[in-house]
Design a protein around this motif. Structure first.
Motif, PDB file in Angstrom:
ATOM      1  N   ALA A 176      68.108  81.140  12.267  1.00 40.25           N
ATOM      2  CA  ALA A 176      69.360  80.426  12.549  1.00 40.25           C
ATOM      3  C   ALA A 176      69.180  78.920  12.390  1.00 40.25           C
ATOM      4  O   ALA A 176      70.027  78.232  11.800  1.00 40.25           O
ATOM      5  CB  ALA A 176      69.845  80.760  13.956  1.00 40.25           C
ATOM      6  N   LEU A 177      68.071  78.395  12.914  1.00 42.23           N
ATOM      7  CA  LEU A 177      67.815  76.959  12.796  1.00 42.23           C
ATOM      8  C   LEU A 177      67.561  76.576  11.344  1.00 42.23           C
ATOM      9  O   LEU A 177      68.018  75.517  10.881  1.00 42.23           O
ATOM     10  CB  LEU A 177      66.624  76.568  13.666  1.00 42.23           C
ATOM     11  CG  LEU A 177      66.291  75.076  13.701  1.00 42.23           C
ATOM     12  CD1 LEU A 177      67.449  74.275  14.295  1.00 42.23           C
ATOM     13  CD2 LEU A 177      65.005  74.833  14.495  1.00 42.23           C
ATOM     14  N   ALA A 178      66.852  77.418  10.605  1.00 43.47           N
ATOM     15  CA  ALA A 178      66.596  77.143   9.185  1.00 43.47           C
ATOM     16  C   ALA A 178      67.904  77.056   8.414  1.00 43.47           C
ATOM     17  O   ALA A 178      68.106  76.139   7.589  1.00 43.47           O
ATOM     18  CB  ALA A 178      65.695  78.226   8.603  1.00 43.47           C
ATOM     19  N   ALA A 182      69.232  73.621   6.846  1.00 48.11           N
ATOM     20  CA  ALA A 182      68.930  73.736   5.411  1.00 48.11           C
ATOM     21  C   ALA A 182      67.450  73.485   5.134  1.00 48.11           C
ATOM     22  O   ALA A 182      67.072  72.731   4.226  1.00 48.11           O
ATOM     23  CB  ALA A 182      69.801  72.774   4.599  1.00 48.11           C
ATOM     24  N   ARG A 183      66.605  74.134   5.913  1.00 50.23           N
ATOM     25  CA  ARG A 183      65.161  74.032   5.730  1.00 50.23           C
ATOM     26  C   ARG A 183      64.571  75.419   5.554  1.00 50.23           C
ATOM     27  O   ARG A 183      65.156  76.415   5.995  1.00 50.23           O
ATOM     28  CB  ARG A 183      64.502  73.368   6.948  1.00 50.23           C
ATOM     29  CG  ARG A 183      64.880  71.925   7.162  1.00 50.23           C
ATOM     30  CD  ARG A 183      64.083  71.322   8.312  1.00 50.23           C
ATOM     31  NE  ARG A 183      64.422  71.951   9.578  1.00 50.23           N
ATOM     32  CZ  ARG A 183      63.712  71.820  10.711  1.00 50.23           C
ATOM     33  NH1 ARG A 183      62.584  71.121  10.701  1.00 50.23           N
ATOM     34  NH2 ARG A 183      64.096  72.402  11.822  1.00 50.23           N
ATOM     35  N   PRO A 184      63.403  75.541   4.943  1.00 50.25           N
ATOM     36  CA  PRO A 184      62.734  76.845   4.877  1.00 50.25           C
ATOM     37  C   PRO A 184      62.369  77.319   6.275  1.00 50.25           C
ATOM     38  O   PRO A 184      62.067  76.505   7.152  1.00 50.25           O
ATOM     39  CB  PRO A 184      61.480  76.552   4.038  1.00 50.25           C
ATOM     40  CG  PRO A 184      61.743  75.267   3.342  1.00 50.25           C
ATOM     41  CD  PRO A 184      62.652  74.480   4.226  1.00 50.25           C
ATOM     42  N   PRO A 185      62.376  78.630   6.502  1.00 55.98           N
ATOM     43  CA  PRO A 185      62.020  79.143   7.841  1.00 55.98           C
ATOM     44  C   PRO A 185      60.656  78.665   8.329  1.00 55.98           C
ATOM     45  O   PRO A 185      60.499  78.368   9.518  1.00 55.98           O
ATOM     46  CB  PRO A 185      62.051  80.659   7.640  1.00 55.98           C
ATOM     47  CG  PRO A 185      63.035  80.870   6.540  1.00 55.98           C
ATOM     48  CD  PRO A 185      62.852  79.705   5.606  1.00 55.98           C
ATOM     49  N   ALA A 186      59.681  78.589   7.447  1.00 57.09           N
ATOM     50  CA  ALA A 186      58.347  78.154   7.866  1.00 57.09           C
ATOM     51  C   ALA A 186      58.352  76.713   8.366  1.00 57.09           C
ATOM     52  O   ALA A 186      57.546  76.340   9.228  1.00 57.09           O
ATOM     53  CB  ALA A 186      57.354  78.300   6.715  1.00 57.09           C
ATOM     54  N   GLU A 187      59.275  75.909   7.861  1.00 55.91           N
ATOM     55  CA  GLU A 187      59.384  74.524   8.311  1.00 55.91           C
ATOM     56  C   GLU A 187      60.155  74.426   9.623  1.00 55.91           C
ATOM     57  O   GLU A 187      59.865  73.577  10.472  1.00 55.91           O
ATOM     58  CB  GLU A 187      60.076  73.687   7.236  1.00 55.91           C
ATOM     59  CG  GLU A 187      60.154  72.203   7.544  1.00 55.91           C
ATOM     60  CD  GLU A 187      60.820  71.415   6.444  1.00 55.91           C
ATOM     61  OE1 GLU A 187      61.598  70.496   6.737  1.00 55.91           O
ATOM     62  OE2 GLU A 187      60.559  71.734   5.253  1.00 55.91           O
TER      63      GLU A 187
END
Length: 288
Positions: A176-178, A182-187
């Protein structure tokens, strides 16, 4: 888990040592109490300005400006949720469950605040109404809305079961935060943190001190209401354990959606000012 039969023999004065009265680590008498009457008065004539539906076994983000209210609502069945909060302008300032627990206890309700991480340490949100406050603590020491559980996560699931499960609350909040940022999940994953377990009924067993859960008493229409003290970004996961009466991280538990309702009051509560960050001068001010 504590051993059933300790190896160490008790000293002669063991009973006296156990009988020493406890001392509250962080007495909060010096904290100005929140003006709950004033907060609630500000609801008169408020306007609903947003609504987010969180599907079962998923998570969604939402934003709440400072001075607004939001409610987490049970929709159509017993369901617990995992809540993360951040400063909407600085994800480095996030909900600090450990310090909140130290200040307010293991379970939160009306008048308690969700405090932010160091070095900020300020109220992020104040709980202004809790329709489950009638529950109190039951005979097992269980209560509702805890800050003792971390969040179900796929790493612990693999550790204990040997399998992979992708709808744990940690994973839901990360995705949800990714999406929202608009960031990759790992980030995005390192920004996910320990939660407020909304509607979850939990405690510690008295014999082994283990964290337990039991069926949530939440009913359709129950809600936990907050006042946003600062601009907030929130993420809420509808836990894959449903009411957490048997297990979490499960595709078999009965799960239901949760809803976030956001309200704008006509005027801010009388005398309210958004709190500033901690007034401590900073680690750099310490003499070596």
């Amino acid at each position: 888990m504590k051993p059933a039969h300790p190896d160490a023999a008790p000293p002669a004065d063991a009973a006296a040592r156990r009988a020493i009265r406890p001392v509250i680590c962080y007495p909060v008498d010096a904290l100005p109490p929140p003006d709950i009457v004033g907060y609630r008065a500000a609801r008169d004539g408020w306007e609903q300005v947003g609504q987010v539906l969180v599907p079962p076994r998923e998570a969604r983000c939402f934003e709440v400006p400072a001075g607004h209210f939001f409610r987490i609502v049970g929709v159509d069945g017993p369901q617990v949720g995992d809540l993360n909060l951040w400063n909407a302008h600085d994800l480095g300032e996030r909900f600090f469950s450990g310090k909140t627990r130290a200040l307010h206890g293991t379970h939160l309700s009306t008048g308690d605040r969700m405090w932010s991480s160091l070095p900020h340490l300020r109220p992020m949100a104040t709980i202004t109404q809790d329709t489950l406050d009638w529950y109190g603590f039951d005979e097992w020491g269980g209560s509702v809305h805890d800050v003792i559980g971390t969040r179900c996560d796929p790493y612990t699931h693999r550790l204990l079961s040997g399998g992979d499960y992708h709808h744990c609350c940690h994973s839901n909040l990360t995705w949800a935060l990714a999406r929202h940022t608009a960031r990759p999940p790992a980030e995005a994953e390192p920004d996910v943190h320990d939660v407020l377990n909304v509607f979850m009924c939990t405690g510690f067993t008295r014999d082994t001190g283990q964290y337990f859960m039991k069926a949530s008493p939440v009913r359709a229409g129950d809600f936990l209401e907050f006042f946003a003290e600062i601009d907030l970004l929130g993420a809420l996961s509808a836990c894959p354990g449903g009411d957490c009466s048997a297990e979490h991280s499960s595709d078999t538990a009965a799960c239901h959606p949760l809803r976030v309702d956001i309200f704008r009051p006509r005027a801010a509560p009388a005398g309210w000012v958004s709190p500033g960050r901690s007034g401590y001068g900073g680690i750099s001010g310490r003499l070596a």
